[in-house]
Write an enzyme that holds these catalytic residues in place. Structure first.
Site, PDB file in Angstrom:
ATOM      1  N   LYS A 188       0.819  -1.232   0.000  1.00  0.00           N
ATOM      2  CA  LYS A 188       0.000   0.000   0.000  1.00  0.00           C
ATOM      3  C   LYS A 188       0.847   1.274   0.000  1.00  0.00           C
ATOM      4  CE  LYS A 188      -4.200  -1.902   1.975  1.00  0.00           C
ATOM      5  NZ  LYS A 188      -5.167  -1.888   3.062  1.00  0.00           N
ATOM      6  N   TYR A 202     -10.580 -11.179   8.500  1.00  0.00           N
ATOM      7  CA  TYR A 202     -11.909 -11.769   8.327  1.00  0.00           C
ATOM      8  C   TYR A 202     -11.880 -13.278   8.224  1.00  0.00           C
ATOM      9  CZ  TYR A 202     -10.635 -10.936   3.358  1.00  0.00           C
ATOM     10  OH  TYR A 202      -9.995 -10.879   2.142  1.00  0.00           O
ATOM     11  N   GLY A 210      -2.062  -2.543  16.533  1.00  0.00           N
ATOM     12  CA  GLY A 210      -1.330  -2.614  15.268  1.00  0.00           C
ATOM     13  C   GLY A 210      -1.035  -1.231  14.728  1.00  0.00           C
ATOM     14  N   ALA A 211       0.081  -1.123  14.040  1.00  0.00           N
ATOM     15  CA  ALA A 211       0.486   0.187  13.499  1.00  0.00           C
ATOM     16  C   ALA A 211       1.030   0.031  12.087  1.00  0.00           C
ATOM     17  CB  ALA A 211       1.538   0.823  14.410  1.00  0.00           C
ATOM     18  N   GLY A 212       0.498  -0.959  11.357  1.00  0.00           N
ATOM     19  CA  GLY A 212       0.938  -1.172   9.979  1.00  0.00           C
ATOM     20  C   GLY A 212       0.076  -0.384   9.006  1.00  0.00           C
ATOM     21  N   GLY A 213       0.011  -0.884   7.769  1.00  0.00           N
ATOM     22  CA  GLY A 213      -0.713  -0.181   6.715  1.00  0.00           C
ATOM     23  C   GLY A 213      -2.195  -0.001   7.023  1.00  0.00           C
ATOM     24  N   ALA A 214      -2.809  -0.992   7.671  1.00  0.00           N
ATOM     25  CA  ALA A 214      -4.248  -0.899   7.941  1.00  0.00           C
ATOM     26  C   ALA A 214      -4.526   0.230   8.934  1.00  0.00           C
ATOM     27  CB  ALA A 214      -4.768  -2.231   8.474  1.00  0.00           C
TER      28      ALA A 214
HETATM   29  P1  NAP Z   1       1.053  -4.820   8.010  1.00  0.00           P
HETATM   30  O1  NAP Z   1       1.312  -3.459   7.463  1.00  0.00           O
HETATM   31  O2  NAP Z   1       1.939  -5.953   7.630  1.00  0.00           O
HETATM   32  O3  NAP Z   1       1.059  -4.651   9.622  1.00  0.00           O
HETATM   33  C1  NAP Z   1       0.959  -5.787  10.432  1.00  0.00           C
HETATM   34  C2  NAP Z   1       0.726  -5.367  11.877  1.00  0.00           C
HETATM   35  O4  NAP Z   1       0.572  -6.576  12.651  1.00  0.00           O
HETATM   36  C3  NAP Z   1       1.890  -4.599  12.506  1.00  0.00           C
HETATM   37  O5  NAP Z   1       1.389  -3.656  13.420  1.00  0.00           O
HETATM   38  C4  NAP Z   1       2.660  -5.713  13.234  1.00  0.00           C
HETATM   39  O6  NAP Z   1       3.410  -5.267  14.344  1.00  0.00           O
HETATM   40  C5  NAP Z   1       1.505  -6.563  13.734  1.00  0.00           C
HETATM   41  N1  NAP Z   1       1.916  -7.924  14.017  1.00  0.00           N
HETATM   42  C6  NAP Z   1       2.297  -8.880  13.135  1.00  0.00           C
HETATM   43  N2  NAP Z   1       2.612 -10.019  13.797  1.00  0.00           N
HETATM   44  C7  NAP Z   1       2.414  -9.766  15.125  1.00  0.00           C
HETATM   45  C8  NAP Z   1       2.566 -10.538  16.310  1.00  0.00           C
HETATM   46  N3  NAP Z   1       2.991 -11.818  16.267  1.00  0.00           N
HETATM   47  N4  NAP Z   1       2.276  -9.973  17.504  1.00  0.00           N
HETATM   48  C9  NAP Z   1       1.842  -8.682  17.553  1.00  0.00           C
HETATM   49  N5  NAP Z   1       1.694  -7.898  16.477  1.00  0.00           N
HETATM   50  C10 NAP Z   1       1.969  -8.439  15.260  1.00  0.00           C
HETATM   51  O7  NAP Z   1      -0.418  -5.313   7.654  1.00  0.00           O
HETATM   52  P2  NAP Z   1      -1.691  -4.372   7.440  1.00  0.00           P
HETATM   53  O8  NAP Z   1      -1.795  -3.971   6.012  1.00  0.00           O
HETATM   54  O9  NAP Z   1      -1.668  -3.315   8.472  1.00  0.00           O
HETATM   55  O10 NAP Z   1      -2.894  -5.399   7.692  1.00  0.00           O
HETATM   56  C11 NAP Z   1      -3.221  -5.857   8.998  1.00  0.00           C
HETATM   57  C12 NAP Z   1      -4.447  -6.747   8.911  1.00  0.00           C
HETATM   58  O11 NAP Z   1      -5.594  -5.965   8.565  1.00  0.00           O
HETATM   59  C13 NAP Z   1      -4.304  -7.822   7.820  1.00  0.00           C
HETATM   60  O12 NAP Z   1      -4.789  -9.037   8.326  1.00  0.00           O
HETATM   61  C14 NAP Z   1      -5.214  -7.324   6.700  1.00  0.00           C
HETATM   62  O13 NAP Z   1      -5.779  -8.375   5.953  1.00  0.00           O
HETATM   63  C15 NAP Z   1      -6.285  -6.602   7.496  1.00  0.00           C
HETATM   64  N6  NAP Z   1      -6.987  -5.582   6.685  1.00  0.00           N
HETATM   65  C16 NAP Z   1      -8.306  -5.789   6.457  1.00  0.00           C
HETATM   66  C17 NAP Z   1      -9.013  -4.863   5.721  1.00  0.00           C
HETATM   67  C18 NAP Z   1     -10.477  -5.091   5.492  1.00  0.00           C
HETATM   68  O14 NAP Z   1     -11.044  -4.479   4.591  1.00  0.00           O
HETATM   69  N7  NAP Z   1     -11.105  -5.926   6.283  1.00  0.00           N
HETATM   70  C19 NAP Z   1      -8.385  -3.727   5.181  1.00  0.00           C
HETATM   71  C20 NAP Z   1      -7.021  -3.539   5.455  1.00  0.00           C
HETATM   72  C21 NAP Z   1      -6.336  -4.495   6.206  1.00  0.00           C
HETATM   73  P3  NAP Z   1       4.958  -4.802  14.168  1.00  0.00           P
HETATM   74  O15 NAP Z   1       4.899  -3.400  13.635  1.00  0.00           O
HETATM   75  O16 NAP Z   1       5.517  -4.879  15.535  1.00  0.00           O
HETATM   76  O17 NAP Z   1       5.589  -5.766  13.202  1.00  0.00           O
END
Ligand code: NAP
Length: 284
Positions: free
Chosen positions: A76, A232, A137-141
């Site tokens: 993203k 989901y 969480g503090a990633g892309g979402a």
């Molecule tokens: P991302 O950028 O890869 O960020 C992943 C996040 O998860 C980071 O904050 C990471 O923490 C944390 N994390 C990963 N493994 C972990 C663990 N073992 N313990 C604790 N924290 C952990 O991913 P993203 O794009 O933000 O997406 C996150 C989720 O949201 C995904 O499952 C995605 O499918 C979902 N999502 C859904 C929608 C929807 O429409 N429903 C839309 C967007 C996203 P660190 O920073 O410490 O690594």
């Protein structure tokens, strides 16, 4: 399964999701059903693309006059250098989940924030204004939804992340006005916020699997709170009776997927999205 009425012709345009991984995605089912219902001559595919190949794939899609692209993790932000122009939603979040191909010009948008707000307000009856929101969480979402939640008048937004520095960086980037706070994702500190949060959003890559999620006691939620897991894949059955007894509303990420997808559909086709068809395709 694609809708039965779908036909592919010599003029059918390609729409796609780019991410890695993508095989779990429900977007193809939702979008192909929407195209069929709205008589759009398009086909939507989920394409697994590595970060190294992203630029050449975007150029190829421009070359073939692609109908539109969705972008998911981990691309993203990485996709931005390959885009000609960012719409305000993408500019504000520095995140792109939708690309519109406008006569060969690539315009990036983000429908995640408005999609989440619509899911919370329209499907789940939440009131964002004035509320305390905890984002895990503090990633892309998380990045993609922060400006929309702030614009909707959230009272305070607390971001808890395993790597605390990433949560702090989001607060530094979006924190004007002092409504944002970063905390480490560690049990005692998060528990304190859980007890007063009106809305808890799980934006980590891990689905909520139980009441003891990431060492956090979700059963400490206040009465009437709302939990939305952006993932989901699952809905933990063991939480249902506990939440029912406390009037806690729980939803997985399908409702957010629906509304962010509806936003993409509207941008690509300039038509109203067939929401009920998309909802059915997701099993909502
Ligand atoms: P991302 O950028 O890869 O960020 C992943 C996040 O998860 C980071 O904050 C990471 O923490 C944390 N994390 C990963 N493994 C972990 C663990 N073992 N313990 C604790 N924290 C952990 O991913 P993203 O794009 O933000 O997406 C996150 C989720 O949201 C995904 O499952 C995605 O499918 C979902 N999502 C859904 C929608 C929807 O429409 N429903 C839309 C967007 C996203 P660190 O920073 O410490 O690594």
């Amino acid at each position: 399964m694609m809708a039965e009425s779908m036909r592919v012709s010599g003029q059918t345009r390609l729409y796609c999701l780019l991410g890695d991984p993508v095989s779990h995605s429900k977007s193809p089912a939702m979008m192909n059903a929407a195209f069929a219902a709205a008589s759009i001559d398009g086909v939507y595919l989920a394409l697994r693309v590595s970060t190294g190949a992203l630029g050449s794939v975007m150029e190829a899609l421009r070359e073939i006059d692609c109908g539109g692209v969705n972008v998911t993790a981990p691309h993203k932000q990485a996709v931005i250098p390959f885009i000609d122009e960012l719409a305000p939603t993408a500019e504000k979040t520095r995140s792109v989940n939708t690309v519109v191909f406008d006569k060969g010009r690539l315009v990036g948008h983000s429908t995640d924030g408005d999609g989440l707000v619509a899911a919370l307000e329209q499907d789940l009856g939440a009131q964002i204004q004035g509320g305390t929101i905890l984002i895990l969480g503090a990633g892309g979402a998380a990045r993609g939804v922060l400006p929309a939640l702030a614009a909707r008048g959230a009272g305070s937004i607390v971001i808890a992340n395993r790597s605390a520095a990433k949560a702090e960086a989001l607060v530094a980037e979006f924190g004007a006005g002092g409504r944002l706070q970063a905390i480490p994702l560690s049990a005692p500190i998060v528990s304190d916020v859980i007890e007063r949060a009106d809305i808890v959003l799980n934006a980590t890559a891990l689905p909520i699997a139980s009441g003891e999620f990431l060492d956090i006691d979700l059963t400490a939620l206040k009465r009437g709170a709302l939990v939305l897991d952006m993932n989901y894949s699952t809905t933990p059955d063991e939480l249902r009776p506990i939440f029912a007894e406390r009037s806690v509303v729980y939803a997985n990420g399908l409702t957010m997927l629906l509304f962010q997808g509806a936003g993409s559909f509207a941008l690509w086709t300039k038509q109203d999205p067939p929401l009920s068809v998309m909802r059915t395709a997701l099993g909502l």
